[in-house]
Scaffold this motif. Structure first.
Motif, PDB file in Angstrom:
ATOM      1  N   THR A   1       0.816  -1.221   0.000  1.00  0.00           N
ATOM      2  CA  THR A   1       0.000   0.000   0.000  1.00  0.00           C
ATOM      3  C   THR A   1       0.844   1.264   0.000  1.00  0.00           C
ATOM      4  O   THR A   1       0.305   2.370  -0.023  1.00  0.00           O
TER       5      THR A   1
ATOM      6  N   SER B   1       4.114   3.852  -1.396  1.00  0.00           N
ATOM      7  CA  SER B   1       4.449   4.479  -2.670  1.00  0.00           C
ATOM      8  C   SER B   1       5.129   3.472  -3.613  1.00  0.00           C
ATOM      9  O   SER B   1       4.724   3.311  -4.775  1.00  0.00           O
TER      10      SER B   1
ATOM     11  N   GLY C   1       0.495  -2.125   6.144  1.00  0.00           N
ATOM     12  CA  GLY C   1       0.473  -1.632   7.519  1.00  0.00           C
ATOM     13  C   GLY C   1      -0.939  -1.251   7.908  1.00  0.00           C
ATOM     14  O   GLY C   1      -1.701  -2.083   8.409  1.00  0.00           O
TER      15      GLY C   1
ATOM     16  N   GLU D   1      16.602   0.508   4.828  1.00  0.00           N
ATOM     17  CA  GLU D   1      16.942   0.428   6.248  1.00  0.00           C
ATOM     18  C   GLU D   1      17.475  -0.956   6.633  1.00  0.00           C
ATOM     19  O   GLU D   1      18.220  -1.074   7.608  1.00  0.00           O
TER      20      GLU D   1
ATOM     21  N   GLY E   1       6.911   8.116  -0.221  1.00  0.00           N
ATOM     22  CA  GLY E   1       6.277   8.024   1.093  1.00  0.00           C
ATOM     23  C   GLY E   1       6.764   9.151   2.013  1.00  0.00           C
ATOM     24  O   GLY E   1       7.766   9.807   1.736  1.00  0.00           O
TER      25      GLY E   1
HETATM   26  P1  NAD Z   1       5.434   4.260   2.306  1.00  0.00           P
HETATM   27  O1  NAD Z   1       5.342   4.852   3.659  1.00  0.00           O
HETATM   28  O2  NAD Z   1       4.719   4.919   1.185  1.00  0.00           O
HETATM   29  O3  NAD Z   1       4.960   2.730   2.367  1.00  0.00           O
HETATM   30  C1  NAD Z   1       5.436   1.834   3.319  1.00  0.00           C
HETATM   31  C2  NAD Z   1       4.687   0.516   3.268  1.00  0.00           C
HETATM   32  O4  NAD Z   1       5.086  -0.256   4.427  1.00  0.00           O
HETATM   33  C3  NAD Z   1       3.172   0.646   3.364  1.00  0.00           C
HETATM   34  O5  NAD Z   1       2.562  -0.419   2.680  1.00  0.00           O
HETATM   35  C4  NAD Z   1       2.922   0.516   4.856  1.00  0.00           C
HETATM   36  O6  NAD Z   1       1.617   0.092   5.143  1.00  0.00           O
HETATM   37  C5  NAD Z   1       3.942  -0.531   5.239  1.00  0.00           C
HETATM   38  N1  NAD Z   1       4.351  -0.448   6.640  1.00  0.00           N
HETATM   39  C6  NAD Z   1       4.661   0.675   7.345  1.00  0.00           C
HETATM   40  N2  NAD Z   1       5.013   0.361   8.599  1.00  0.00           N
HETATM   41  C7  NAD Z   1       4.936  -0.988   8.691  1.00  0.00           C
HETATM   42  C8  NAD Z   1       5.183  -1.907   9.745  1.00  0.00           C
HETATM   43  N3  NAD Z   1       5.582  -1.504  10.961  1.00  0.00           N
HETATM   44  N4  NAD Z   1       5.032  -3.218   9.504  1.00  0.00           N
HETATM   45  C9  NAD Z   1       4.624  -3.648   8.284  1.00  0.00           C
HETATM   46  N5  NAD Z   1       4.360  -2.822   7.255  1.00  0.00           N
HETATM   47  C10 NAD Z   1       4.534  -1.499   7.448  1.00  0.00           C
HETATM   48  O7  NAD Z   1       6.992   4.124   1.982  1.00  0.00           O
HETATM   49  P2  NAD Z   1       7.701   4.124   0.536  1.00  0.00           P
HETATM   50  O8  NAD Z   1       8.017   5.515   0.157  1.00  0.00           O
HETATM   51  O9  NAD Z   1       6.975   3.246  -0.404  1.00  0.00           O
HETATM   52  O10 NAD Z   1       9.099   3.464   0.923  1.00  0.00           O
HETATM   53  C11 NAD Z   1       9.245   2.085   1.182  1.00  0.00           C
HETATM   54  C12 NAD Z   1      10.736   1.778   1.293  1.00  0.00           C
HETATM   55  O11 NAD Z   1      11.337   2.018   0.036  1.00  0.00           O
HETATM   56  C13 NAD Z   1      11.473   2.657   2.298  1.00  0.00           C
HETATM   57  O12 NAD Z   1      12.478   1.902   2.921  1.00  0.00           O
HETATM   58  C14 NAD Z   1      12.103   3.730   1.432  1.00  0.00           C
HETATM   59  O13 NAD Z   1      13.288   4.247   1.983  1.00  0.00           O
HETATM   60  C15 NAD Z   1      12.404   2.955   0.166  1.00  0.00           C
HETATM   61  N6  NAD Z   1      12.452   3.778  -1.043  1.00  0.00           N
HETATM   62  C16 NAD Z   1      11.341   4.460  -1.435  1.00  0.00           C
HETATM   63  C17 NAD Z   1      11.394   5.260  -2.573  1.00  0.00           C
HETATM   64  C18 NAD Z   1      10.170   5.995  -3.053  1.00  0.00           C
HETATM   65  O14 NAD Z   1      10.219   6.597  -4.105  1.00  0.00           O
HETATM   66  N7  NAD Z   1       9.063   5.973  -2.359  1.00  0.00           N
HETATM   67  C19 NAD Z   1      12.583   5.374  -3.289  1.00  0.00           C
HETATM   68  C20 NAD Z   1      13.690   4.653  -2.857  1.00  0.00           C
HETATM   69  C21 NAD Z   1      13.618   3.855  -1.734  1.00  0.00           C
END
Ligand code: NAD
Ligand code: MG
Length: 386
Positions: free
Chosen positions: A10, A12, A36, A124, A203
């Motif tokens: 769910t 980004s 989440g 992370e 996100g």
């Molecule tokens: P986001 O906050 O949009 O999504 C995070 C996802 O993890 C969601 O589905 C959420 O429900 C779930 N989640 C959150 N806490 C949780 C928990 N305690 N237990 C289980 N599930 C949990 O984040 P994002 O931007 O999609 O980023 C996800 C990862 O990808 C991060 O580590 C981020 O650093 C990395 N990343 C993201 C991007 C980007 O463009 N968004 C780019 C590079 C790296």
């Protein structure tokens, strides 16, 4: 047909991954999804992609999700065991690790132990437990493909080259929304200002990490482990246009870069389909529309979090996990309006000052260092405004 488990569907990255799956039904099938809190979106995804397993982070959410999925042929699970079941689903070939924060550690480790290839967005995990993860990747013989755009760019720029010929890895950084904001004005910057990233839509946590440039610090650590490169060979350049996603310099003076429109669908698709390249819908680049591509070195006095990340890298072992935990707590406190923008770095620094570095021999020990960092950071920021 590649079968996928998508952890954090769910978010980004998760949503972009599912867009790629939807556009390529002949290539990918979804076996398991995890989320989440956003149950509405999660239920819609379950309906659309028919996974065999759907797991929510919190077991208390299981009954509500079951209600929302009445009539669907899906096993609804919850808690860490549920996330692990999704990450290790027998028929899945690849796990997309897109949970945010250290919460991704345990399910991603379980996926590796189950022999799954990993498309890694959750930086992370490498920040907190890089050495242990890379040892597991080689012990279990799995492939680890970077999703982070910079690391995808490096991955694409080193293909066909010998690692001993690399003289430098140059990670580019946009500099975030406060690139040109003088330090004295940063203290007043609000959550809204910080969430307004100039180039990338991401996100909330990573968007704040981009504003503080902690994101680039985390990425230096990520690159250190992914490419087995000493930190002295990893350089950060601020490149406000975010067109070159990173570069690799070789001993002969040649530099190979990867360019593209800033859209995460491109690196996600490459991780999913490597070595094939598939249509993503990402706008091709027209360099003639840019008046210039610029690069400069980051000012570590201005971007304290980047300096702290370098300090954590030098201290090594438990310090990056503690720094990462303190950062997660400080960013959440900032997003809750409990601390100001500059206090993010203050909380992290004081947590690091209080930490005695020790060796990490297991994922359990990483989780203990993470908990210590969270507890300490909370007590530090609790005391800040009193
Ligand atoms: P986001 O906050 O949009 O999504 C995070 C996802 O993890 C969601 O589905 C959420 O429900 C779930 N989640 C959150 N806490 C949780 C928990 N305690 N237990 C289980 N599930 C949990 O984040 P994002 O931007 O999609 O980023 C996800 C990862 O990808 C991060 O580590 C981020 O650093 C990395 N990343 C993201 C991007 C980007 O463009 N968004 C780019 C590079 C790296
Ligand atoms: Mg990145």
């Amino acid at each position: 047909m590649k079968q996928l488990s998508i952890l954090g569907s769910t978010g980004s990255i998760g949503v972009s991954t599912l867009e790629i799956v939807a556009a390529n039904p002949q290539r990918f099938r979804v076996v398991a999804l995890t989320a989440g809190k956003n149950l509405e979106l999660f239920a819609r995804q379950i309906r659309q992609f028919s996974p065999r397993i759907a797991a929510v982070a919190s077991p208390e959410d299981i009954p509500q999700l079951k209600d929302m999925c009445t009539g669907l042929d899906v096993e609804i699970l919850g808690g860490v065991e549920g996330l692990i079941a999704a990450a290790t689903a027998q028929e899945s070939d690849m796990v997309v690790a897109a949970i945010v924060g250290a919460a991704g550690l345990v399910p991603t480790a379980a996926a590796i132990r189950a022999g799954k290839d990993i498309a890694l967005a959750n930086k992370e995990t490498l920040v907190t437990a890089g050495r242990l993860f890379m040892e597991m990747v080689s012990r279990y013989g799995v492939k680890l493909y970077p999703v982070d755009s910079e690391h995808s760019a490096v991955f694409q720029s080193i293909e066909g080259h010998r690692s001993q010929d690399i003289s430098k890895i140059i990670l580019t950084a946009s500099g975030g929304p406060f690139r040109n904001t003088p330090v004295e004005q940063r203290a007043q910057r609000t959550m809204r200002d910080a969430l307004n990233h100039p180039n990338w839509s991401m996100g909330r946590k990573i968007t704040i990490d981009s504003a503080t440039m902690m994101n680039k610090g985390l990425e230096v650590l990520e690159a250190r482990w992914l490419f087995d490169a000493p930190v002295e060979k990893i350089e950060v350049n601020i490149h406000p246009q975010s067109i070159i996603h990173s570069m690799v310099e070789y001993v002969d003076g040649c530099v190979i870069a990867q360019l593209g429109t800033p859209d995460m669908k491109a690196p996600i698709a490459y991780a999913l389909s490597y070595p094939a390249r598939i249509a993503t819908g990402v706008m091709p680049l027209d360099l003639t529309t840019f008046s210039g591509l610029t690069f400069f070195k980051p000012d570590l006095d201005k971007f304290r979090c980047l300096a702290l990340a370098y300090r954590a890298i030098n201290d090594g072992e438990s310090m990056p996990a503690v720094m990462n935990a303190a950062n997660e707590i400080a960013v959440a406190a900032f997003l809750n309006g409990e601390i100001g923008f500059l206090q993010i770095a203050e909380v992290i620094e004081r947590t690091m000052d209080a930490h005695q570095v020790h060796d990490l021999k297991s994922i359990d020990e990483v989780l203990q260092a993470d908990s210590w960092g969270r507890r300490t950071a909370k007590s530090i920021y609790g005391g800040l405004n009193n």
